[in-house]
Design a protein around this motif. Structure first.
Motif, mmCIF file in Angstrom:
data_model
loop_
_atom_site.group_PDB
_atom_site.id
_atom_site.type_symbol
_atom_site.label_atom_id
_atom_site.label_comp_id
_atom_site.label_asym_id
_atom_site.label_seq_id
_atom_site.Cartn_x
_atom_site.Cartn_y
_atom_site.Cartn_z
ATOM 1 N N ILE A 156 -21.774 3.845 16.656
ATOM 2 C CA ILE A 156 -20.703 4.757 15.830
ATOM 3 C C ILE A 156 -20.806 6.195 16.075
ATOM 4 O O ILE A 156 -21.778 6.967 16.167
ATOM 5 C CB ILE A 156 -21.308 4.666 13.955
ATOM 6 N N ALA A 157 -19.676 6.364 16.726
ATOM 7 C CA ALA A 157 -20.185 7.900 17.457
ATOM 8 C C ALA A 157 -19.718 8.995 16.950
ATOM 9 O O ALA A 157 -18.945 8.813 15.745
ATOM 10 C CB ALA A 157 -18.294 7.733 18.474
ATOM 11 N N ILE A 158 -20.799 9.925 17.297
ATOM 12 C CA ILE A 158 -21.184 10.760 16.784
ATOM 13 C C ILE A 158 -20.843 12.339 17.107
ATOM 14 O O ILE A 158 -20.109 13.368 16.496
ATOM 15 C CB ILE A 158 -22.632 11.436 16.891
ATOM 16 N N TYR A 179 -17.591 9.550 26.918
ATOM 17 C CA TYR A 179 -18.268 8.454 26.724
ATOM 18 C C TYR A 179 -19.655 9.176 24.855
ATOM 19 O O TYR A 179 -18.574 10.344 25.486
ATOM 20 C CB TYR A 179 -19.680 8.855 27.781
ATOM 21 N N ARG A 180 -19.686 8.150 24.261
ATOM 22 C CA ARG A 180 -20.159 8.811 23.552
ATOM 23 C C ARG A 180 -21.713 8.835 23.092
ATOM 24 O O ARG A 180 -22.733 8.574 23.181
ATOM 25 C CB ARG A 180 -19.730 8.037 21.986
ATOM 26 N N GLU A 181 -22.125 10.052 22.118
ATOM 27 C CA GLU A 181 -23.773 10.485 21.554
ATOM 28 C C GLU A 181 -24.061 9.158 20.095
ATOM 29 O O GLU A 181 -22.397 9.223 19.514
ATOM 30 C CB GLU A 181 -23.301 11.278 20.999
ATOM 31 N N THR A 182 -24.262 8.252 20.243
ATOM 32 C CA THR A 182 -24.402 7.871 18.779
ATOM 33 C C THR A 182 -26.090 7.679 18.364
ATOM 34 O O THR A 182 -26.721 7.930 18.511
ATOM 35 C CB THR A 182 -24.567 5.989 18.859
ATOM 36 N N ASP A 190 -25.063 3.664 29.323
ATOM 37 C CA ASP A 190 -24.761 2.135 28.779
ATOM 38 C C ASP A 190 -23.361 2.320 28.557
ATOM 39 O O ASP A 190 -22.341 2.654 28.055
ATOM 40 C CB ASP A 190 -25.373 1.343 27.370
ATOM 41 N N ALA A 191 -23.330 0.393 29.002
ATOM 42 C CA ALA A 191 -21.405 0.403 29.567
ATOM 43 C C ALA A 191 -20.850 0.262 28.363
ATOM 44 O O ALA A 191 -19.561 0.830 27.506
ATOM 45 C CB ALA A 191 -21.695 -0.836 29.971
ATOM 46 N N LYS A 192 -21.857 0.342 26.929
ATOM 47 C CA LYS A 192 -20.454 -0.326 25.754
ATOM 48 C C LYS A 192 -20.424 1.205 24.495
ATOM 49 O O LYS A 192 -19.157 1.717 24.525
ATOM 50 C CB LYS A 192 -22.019 -0.697 24.500
ATOM 51 N N ASP A 193 -21.411 2.399 25.305
ATOM 52 C CA ASP A 193 -20.688 3.940 24.793
ATOM 53 C C ASP A 193 -20.019 4.411 25.956
ATOM 54 O O ASP A 193 -19.991 5.529 25.766
ATOM 55 C CB ASP A 193 -22.044 4.486 25.057
ATOM 56 N N VAL A 194 -19.641 3.425 27.343
ATOM 57 C CA VAL A 194 -18.556 4.026 27.451
ATOM 58 C C VAL A 194 -17.275 3.677 27.874
ATOM 59 O O VAL A 194 -17.733 2.298 27.568
ATOM 60 C CB VAL A 194 -19.275 4.072 29.672
ATOM 61 N N LEU A 195 -16.195 4.160 27.587
ATOM 62 C CA LEU A 195 -14.566 4.154 28.211
ATOM 63 C C LEU A 195 -14.128 4.549 28.938
ATOM 64 O O LEU A 195 -13.755 5.154 29.360
ATOM 65 C CB LEU A 195 -13.892 4.657 26.147
ATOM 66 N N THR A 202 -12.992 17.077 15.555
ATOM 67 C CA THR A 202 -14.233 18.530 16.821
ATOM 68 C C THR A 202 -14.869 17.398 17.611
ATOM 69 O O THR A 202 -16.363 16.736 16.765
ATOM 70 C CB THR A 202 -15.186 19.058 15.942
ATOM 71 N N PRO A 203 -14.405 16.622 18.197
ATOM 72 C CA PRO A 203 -15.032 15.504 18.878
ATOM 73 C C PRO A 203 -16.344 15.690 19.994
ATOM 74 O O PRO A 203 -16.966 15.102 19.940
ATOM 75 C CB PRO A 203 -14.514 14.517 20.559
ATOM 76 N N ASN A 204 -16.122 17.129 19.853
ATOM 77 C CA ASN A 204 -18.065 17.476 19.899
ATOM 78 C C ASN A 204 -17.958 19.629 19.572
ATOM 79 O O ASN A 204 -17.188 19.774 19.331
ATOM 80 C CB ASN A 204 -18.621 17.932 21.931
ATOM 81 N N SER A 205 -18.651 19.829 20.358
ATOM 82 C CA SER A 205 -19.212 21.356 19.934
ATOM 83 C C SER A 205 -18.748 22.360 20.562
ATOM 84 O O SER A 205 -18.727 23.649 20.427
ATOM 85 C CB SER A 205 -21.777 21.419 20.305
#
Length: 327
Positions: free
Chosen positions: A39-41, A30-33, A79-84, A3-6
């Motif tokens: 660490i991706a939430i 993009y990840r929420e941390t 932020d660039a580090k949170d984007v693939l 479940t990568p998201n809700s």
């Protein structure tokens, strides 16, 4: 991963991610941390057409962040580090950094799309303006027996009434005059347009590396099988390897550093029937490989038996020297 998201499963999210990649030439996650963490939430797909890079003066990190246009005109800076960003190669180097965006196959194949449209338009016009299908003329060389202008007009009227039209289909027509019919073929330019239209499908398939045989309405079984295997081995497998590499570097690495455990995302490709060996190939390899080695190559589990890890020798074969006799 489940479940990568809700609102999406992993399959739904990665399907959308891949659609953007193959259509627009690049795709974004993009990840929420948590604060001060990589660490991706949760994970989310960002539409490639709504992402704008924000550049920096750092030559090692040219893009410092991405601006994402949200619903209602709201803009979020990530932020660039949170984007693939996973992108196709782009050889168009410009001062505004166009090479940092993926090049869409559709952009590369725009001329083929235009050729397809132009060919179809020209073909329709050639049919509309083609003119007469043929010529009716006397089948003898005596000018005294040729049709008079009045007879020509009357013959054209009779042809329209007795031959042309759906109501005259399969009708047998009797002529009281010795006439012959010569069909007028298409011009070379019209034929070239048809040929270009026929090849447009092949050119479009080549943009994505897809064998055009897969779209052949009447393929042979061998051709279809070979095209499917080529599509899997030359397009699907390289893409999956690329996807695994970027996900392991961006998504998995923070978990490895946190837990000191070598986590790996690796796509299971053993379910592709096109890549499995035939019975003849298995029998040929049985002389060089163990049973378990062959089972692993086929994507099966190993057999827990010591004989499954040994080579078997054909006891019916003996050296030729044993048959040497004096002649």
């Amino acid at each position: 991963m489940d479940t990568p998201n809700s609102y999406q499963t992993w399959g739904e999210m990665i399907e959308l991610f891949r659609i953007f990649y193959f259509v627009q030439g690049e795709s974004f996650l993009y990840r929420e941390t948590a604060l001060d963490s990589d660490i991706a939430i949760s994970l989310h797909v960002a539409p490639a057409n709504l992402m704008t890079p924000v550049y920096s003066n750092d030559s090692d990190n040219i893009i410092k962040s991405w601006r994402l246009k949200m619903v209602g005109g709201y803009t979020r800076e990530l932020d660039a580090k949170d984007v693939l960003q996973m992108k196709m190669a782009n050889p168009m180097f410009t001062e505004d950094g166009k090479q940092l965006r993926g090049q869409s196959p559709l952009l590369a194949g725009l001329k083929y799309l235009q050729l397809n449209d132009k060919s179809l338009e020209a073909w329709v016009k050639s049919v509309e303006n083609e003119g007469a299908k043929g010529i009716i003329s006397p089948n003898h060389s005596d000018p005294n027996l040729w049709l008079t202008p009045e007879q020509v007009a009357d013959t054209e009227t009779r042809v329209q009434e007795k031959i042309h039209g759906a109501e005259n289909r399969n009708k047998v027509v009797v002529s009281g005059m010795p006439l012959q019919f010569a069909q007028i073929g298409l011009s070379p330019s019209a034929l070239s347009l048809i040929e270009a239209l026929n090849h447009a499908k092949v050119n479009l398939c080549d943009l994505w590396g897809v064998p055009s045989t897969l779209f052949d309405p009447t393929p042979t079984y061998q051709n279809q099988q070979a095209a499917s295997k080529r599509f899997i081995s030359e397009v699907i497998i390289p893409y999956l390897k690329k996807e695994d590499e970027v996900l392991n570097r961006w998504l998995v690495e923070p978990f490895i550093q946190r837990d000191n455990v070598k986590y790996v995302i690796d796509t299971d490709t053993s379910n592709f029937e096109e890549l499995k060996m035939t019975l003849e190939e298995i029998q040929a390899l049985s002389a060089y490989l163990t049973i378990n080695e062959i089972r692993v190559m086929q994507g099966w589990d190993e057999i827990d038996n010591e004989y499954a890890n040994e080579l078997f020798i054909d006891n019916n074969k003996i050296p030729m020297s044993d048959y040497a006799v004096q002649i």
